[in-house]
Enzyme design. Structure first.
Site, short mmCIF file in Angstrom:
data_model
loop_
_atom_site.label_atom_id
_atom_site.label_comp_id
_atom_site.label_asym_id
_atom_site.label_seq_id
_atom_site.Cartn_x
_atom_site.Cartn_y
_atom_site.Cartn_z
N LYS A 43 1.85 4.49 -11.10
CA LYS A 43 0.64 3.71 -10.82
C LYS A 43 0.18 2.93 -12.06
CE LYS A 43 0.02 4.87 -6.46
NZ LYS A 43 0.22 3.88 -5.38
N ASN A 74 0.80 -1.23 0.00
CA ASN A 74 0.00 0.00 0.00
C ASN A 74 0.84 1.28 0.00
OD1 ASN A 74 -2.43 1.78 0.82
ND2 ASN A 74 -1.02 2.02 2.53
N TYR A 109 3.88 10.28 -10.52
CA TYR A 109 3.04 9.40 -9.69
C TYR A 109 2.12 8.55 -10.58
CZ TYR A 109 -0.82 8.38 -6.38
OH TYR A 109 -1.82 7.79 -5.63
N SER A 126 -4.12 3.62 -8.38
CA SER A 126 -4.88 4.87 -8.25
C SER A 126 -5.73 5.01 -9.50
CB SER A 126 -3.95 6.07 -8.14
OG SER A 126 -4.68 7.27 -8.35
N ALA A 167 2.38 7.79 -13.76
CA ALA A 167 3.12 6.83 -14.57
C ALA A 167 3.50 5.61 -13.72
CB ALA A 167 4.37 7.49 -15.15
N1 LIG Z 1 -5.72 9.05 -0.63
C1 LIG Z 1 -6.09 8.95 -1.88
O1 LIG Z 1 -6.95 9.68 -2.36
C2 LIG Z 1 -5.46 7.90 -2.78
C3 LIG Z 1 -5.98 7.77 -4.07
C4 LIG Z 1 -5.45 6.82 -4.92
C5 LIG Z 1 -4.41 6.02 -4.48
N2 LIG Z 1 -3.92 6.16 -3.23
C6 LIG Z 1 -2.81 5.27 -2.84
O2 LIG Z 1 -3.12 4.64 -1.62
C7 LIG Z 1 -1.91 4.38 -0.89
C8 LIG Z 1 -2.05 4.94 0.52
O3 LIG Z 1 -2.29 6.34 0.40
P1 LIG Z 1 -2.82 7.23 1.60
O4 LIG Z 1 -3.73 8.22 0.99
O5 LIG Z 1 -3.29 6.37 2.73
O6 LIG Z 1 -1.46 7.99 1.96
P2 LIG Z 1 -0.87 8.49 3.35
O7 LIG Z 1 -1.95 8.79 4.32
O8 LIG Z 1 0.08 9.56 2.96
O9 LIG Z 1 -0.07 7.20 3.87
C9 LIG Z 1 1.01 6.72 3.12
C10 LIG Z 1 1.55 5.47 3.79
O10 LIG Z 1 2.67 5.02 2.99
C11 LIG Z 1 3.82 4.96 3.83
N3 LIG Z 1 5.01 5.35 3.07
C12 LIG Z 1 5.13 6.44 2.28
N4 LIG Z 1 6.37 6.49 1.78
C13 LIG Z 1 7.02 5.40 2.27
C14 LIG Z 1 8.34 4.89 2.11
N5 LIG Z 1 9.25 5.50 1.34
N6 LIG Z 1 8.67 3.76 2.75
C15 LIG Z 1 7.77 3.12 3.53
N7 LIG Z 1 6.51 3.54 3.72
C16 LIG Z 1 6.15 4.68 3.09
C17 LIG Z 1 3.54 5.91 4.99
O11 LIG Z 1 4.22 5.47 6.13
P3 LIG Z 1 5.32 6.39 6.92
O12 LIG Z 1 4.81 7.77 6.95
O13 LIG Z 1 5.40 5.71 8.27
O14 LIG Z 1 6.54 6.21 6.14
C18 LIG Z 1 2.03 5.73 5.18
O15 LIG Z 1 1.76 4.61 5.98
C19 LIG Z 1 -0.78 5.02 -1.71
O16 LIG Z 1 -0.15 4.05 -2.50
C20 LIG Z 1 -1.51 6.01 -2.58
O17 LIG Z 1 -0.83 6.28 -3.77
C21 LIG Z 1 -4.42 7.08 -2.36
#
Ligand SMILES: NC(=O)c1ccc[n+]([C@@H]2O[C@H](COP(=O)([O-])OP(=O)(O)OC[C@H]3O[C@@H](n4cnc5c(N)ncnc54)[C@H](OP(=O)(O)O)[C@@H]3O)[C@@H](O)[C@H]2O)c1
Length: 242
Positions: free
Chosen positions: A151, A81, A147, A134, A149
């Protein structure tokens, strides 16, 4: 094992999976947040442990996965994730550093983590991998090229791994969220005109919740989806088809 389980969607996955009976390893860069999620899981009667790594460090991530496997003795599911999108930039201004950093976490990091986990899972009869894509990979989107690209690569990788491993008991699927209420969309949600622009494009008229995404992940990890592999399940309030 939930990579990026410390906040947002990943944290909700940890809570939902443990409510469904799984023992979860929560990972991320923040030890404090990982332990906080373990605490919350245990408060709900579930079981979890924490591990810290940076997904862009392939060797450290593989070590983290190997150590978790050694502690728990099995690995049935990996939720890849973790992801980031700090750049809001026009394509003609994207730097090689921005491209490499985004790819290093969102695609390269994800692939080599899946590879490390799959080595254990394939050796013990398979399991379920869920990657986090995404909906932006399915549509043209402004200012998010590195980002998006990455995904798009996650989608292609997910389908390819599904085909590679289907005969060895391994399923690989992706979840593609639309706009969800997390730290990742905080800037967008609190910027009035951007927020309205997004909501105009979402037929459901609202952002998704982390629980709505976690429920899909739990379904894909569980045997309820035993005949599903190679799919990208989109949860976006109708954004992709509008
Ligand atoms: N929110 C949206 O609208 C949305 C939409 C489409 C896709 N997504 C995808 O869903 C996933 C989760 O997104 P979210 O919205 O929940 O984001 P978030 O709240 O920013 O959380 C991101 C998570 O990824 C971890 N992370 C980030 N960079 C990291 C790294 N270099 N190494 C290890 N862990 C890392 C963070 O942990 P730490 O901070 O502890 O490192 C955190 O647990 C992502 O892949 C994102 O692209 C989100």
């Amino acid at each position: 094992m939930v990579l990026g389980g410390t906040r947002g969607i990943g944290r909700a996955c940890c809570l939902d999976l443990t409510r469904a009976g799984a023992t979860v390893v929560v990972t991320g860069r923040s030890a404090e947040n990982a332990h906080a999620v373990v605490h919350d899981v245990r408060a709900g009667g579930g079981e979890a442990t924490a591990a810290v790594h940076d997904l862009s460090d392939v060797d450290a991530t593989a070590r983290t996965i190997d150590e978790a496997y050694a502690v728990h003795g099995r690995l049935d599911g990996l939720v890849a994730n973790a992801g980031m999108n700090p750049y809001f930039v026009r394509p003609e201004k994207v730097t090689t550093e921005e491209w490499d950093t985004s790819m290093g976490v969102n695609l390269r990091g994800v692939f080599f983590a899946v590879q490390a986990a799959a080595r254990h899972m394939l050796a013990t009869g398979g399991g379920s991998v869920v990657t986090m894509s995404s909906v932006t990979a399915q549509r043209g989107t402004l200012r998010g090229l590195p980002y998006v690209a990455a995904k798009g690569g996650v989608d292609a990788m997910t389908r390819t791994l599904a085909v590679e491993w289907a005969d060895r008991g391994m399923r690989v699927n992706a979840v593609a969220p639309g706009y969800v209420e997390t730290d990742l969309t905080e800037g967008l949600r609190h910027h009035e005109s951007l927020r309205e622009m997004v909501l105009r494009k979402v037929p459901a008229g609202r952002f998704g919740t982390v629980e709505e995404i976690a429920a899909l992940v739990t379904f894909l990890v569980s045997d309820a989806s035993a005949y599903i592999t190679g799919q990208v399940l989109t949860a976006d309030g109708g954004f992709a088809v509008a």
